[in-house]
Every structure is written in C-alpha cells, then in structure tokens.
Write an enzyme that holds these catalytic residues in place. Structure first.
Site, short mmCIF file in Angstrom:
data_model
loop_
_atom_site.label_atom_id
_atom_site.label_comp_id
_atom_site.label_asym_id
_atom_site.label_seq_id
_atom_site.Cartn_x
_atom_site.Cartn_y
_atom_site.Cartn_z
N HIS A 68 -38.85 -5.65 48.52
CA HIS A 68 -38.74 -6.67 49.56
C HIS A 68 -40.06 -7.39 49.82
O HIS A 68 -40.12 -8.22 50.74
CB HIS A 68 -38.24 -6.04 50.86
CG HIS A 68 -36.87 -5.46 50.78
ND1 HIS A 68 -35.78 -6.18 50.35
CD2 HIS A 68 -36.40 -4.20 51.06
CE1 HIS A 68 -34.70 -5.41 50.37
NE2 HIS A 68 -35.06 -4.20 50.79
N HIS A 151 -42.26 3.40 44.32
CA HIS A 151 -41.20 2.88 45.20
C HIS A 151 -39.89 2.90 44.43
O HIS A 151 -39.60 1.98 43.65
CB HIS A 151 -41.57 1.46 45.63
CG HIS A 151 -40.79 0.94 46.78
ND1 HIS A 151 -41.04 1.29 48.09
CD2 HIS A 151 -39.75 0.07 46.85
CE1 HIS A 151 -40.22 0.67 48.90
NE2 HIS A 151 -39.40 -0.07 48.16
#
Length: 261
Positions: A68, A151
């Site tokens: 994001h 991540h």
C-alpha cells in the site's frame, strides 16, 4: 545494540499510540534504533508524506513499506529525497525510492535495513529471495548489522525467508498480516526471527479495521469499503539485541503494550 521494530501502523489509533508512547519506550527499554512499518498509517491504507514526517518527529529512525506504499502520490518525492522511508526492494528499479538503507548514527556501527515483499497470495512481483541475496551481497563491508522487513502474507514464505537468510543477516521480521505471532527466536546461524510483528492500531478491531464492516463482507459477500477502527490503540513489535561486532542476534523478544492509559 538494542533495536525496536514495530508492526504495521494502522490509522489514527496506531499513529496516536506511536506519538504518545515511543519516546518513553525508547528510554525505558534503552532502544538505540527504532523502526516501524508505516504503509497503513494514513487512514488504514497508504502513507501520506505529512504522516511520515510525524512518525519521524515521534522518534522513528526509519519507516518500511509494503503493497500500500504507493497509494498517496505525495509520498513519491519523499521516497526519492528521504532514504529513511523504504519501499519493498523487489519492486521495479524505476519506481521511486529504494528498499535498502544504511542508517549511521554517532556512537553505533552502521545498521542496514532491507524491505522486501512476498509473492504468495500477493500481487505478482520480482522474486524476494533473489532480491534479498543481491542486495545483501552489495552492502558496504563496514555494515555489521542488517535487519530485513519481509512484508508477506503466507507464514510459510516468511519462515522460508528466515532460513534463507539465516547467518547472513542479524534479524528477519515479518509484517503485513497484523497478527503478532508467538515464535520469536534466534535461528541457529545467529539470526533473530519473528514471523509477524503484529500491528500498531485499534486494539478492538479486525486487523485494525472496523469489525462490523468486515463481518458484513463475510455475511453478505458484498464489497464494502474498509475503514480503520477507532478507540484505544495497541503497540506490537519486537525488541532485539544485536552484537555490535559480529552482527548476530543475542536476544529476540516480542513486544506488546496497550495505549489505554
């Protein structure tokens, strides 16, 4: 040295918890470097430039990202100009910013932070294992300490990365799933490991989001715009001690503290 790495900061409760507690935590825990994943800090998705600056003012030395990180274009110029903000290194090279930074602070040996993103149950991207190997081999010779924020969605992929980098880096910590795991340990090669740091966000929430919206999506199957939950926040992450000379982890402990006071 002692390093604090906080999990994904989610929305206002996460921002507030960091602002109100980080300075005290750094003092109480004798933290030398503090990092956090900030890709969800702005309203639950993305990171605005102004919020990145607020997090640095609160006491973070560096901020890592994830899928994001690209939402707010006002961050793009900051990704280029301020190397303290990282984006996953295995995105294409022509995108803004970098996924590796060597942090240098007077009185301490250099600390490299590497940000990678997984591929399992995630958008298609370059191989994080190949990227990790390339970037670590290219680090300056005077850098004894390397921390990797992976991540990724799948626990198996994160664990695999831990063993892939065992003995090559000081610590591998996972982000993205917002649920702190109970497997903080030091791998045989001296690499600290935790599958997921958890999150800094609303304690009474579904991964930092409003539970009623999540429930409605599951019960009806209809799309709903997610919203960050409100209320008291919780801080989650890990604290680890690293030998300054060898770069090996001496201790690795999950960290958690609520912000109800």
């Amino acid at each position: 040295m002692r390093i604090l790495f906080l999990g994904d900061i989610v929305g206002r409760p996460g921002m507030r918890a960091v602002r109100e507690n980080l300075a005290r935590i750094r003092e109480e825990e004798s933290v030398d470097f503090a990092f956090a994943n900030g890709e969800n800090a702005s309203g639950g998705y993305g990171l605005k430039a102004k919020h990145a600056k607020e997090l640095f003012k609160a006491g973070l030395d560096g901020i890592t990202g994830g899928n994001h990180i690209w939402k707010f274009k006002d961050l793009y110029s900051l990704l280029e100009s301020d190397g303290r903000i990282l984006r996953p290194h295995n995105y294409p090279d022509h995108l803004p910013g970098s996924g590796v930074r060597v942090f240098r602070k007077k009185g301490f040996p250099p600390v490299a932070v590497v940000n990678l993103i997984g591929r399992t149950f995630m958008p298609p991207i370059d191989c994080p294992f190949a990227a990790a190997e390339t970037v670590i081999d290219a680090l300056p010779a005077d850098v004894p300490v390397t921390i990797v924020d992976f991540h990724a969605e799948a626990t198996g992929e994160k664990i695999a990365m831990g063993y892939f980098l065992e003995g090559k880096v000081s610590a591998v910590v996972g982000t993205h799933t917002h649920v702190q795991t109970n497997d903080a340990k030091i791998l045989p090669g001296g690499t600290g490991y935790l599958t997921d740091l958890g999150m800094c966000g609303a304690e009474d929430s579904c991964l930092g989001m409003k539970p009623e919206i999540i429930l409605d999506r599951y019960l009806t199957g209809l799309p709903r715009q997610l919203e960050a939950a409100s209320g008291p926040g919780i801080l989650q992450g890990a604290i680890f001690d690293i030998d300054d000379t060898s770069g090996k982890a001496v201790s690795m402990t999950a960290f958690q503290q609520n912000n109800r006071a």
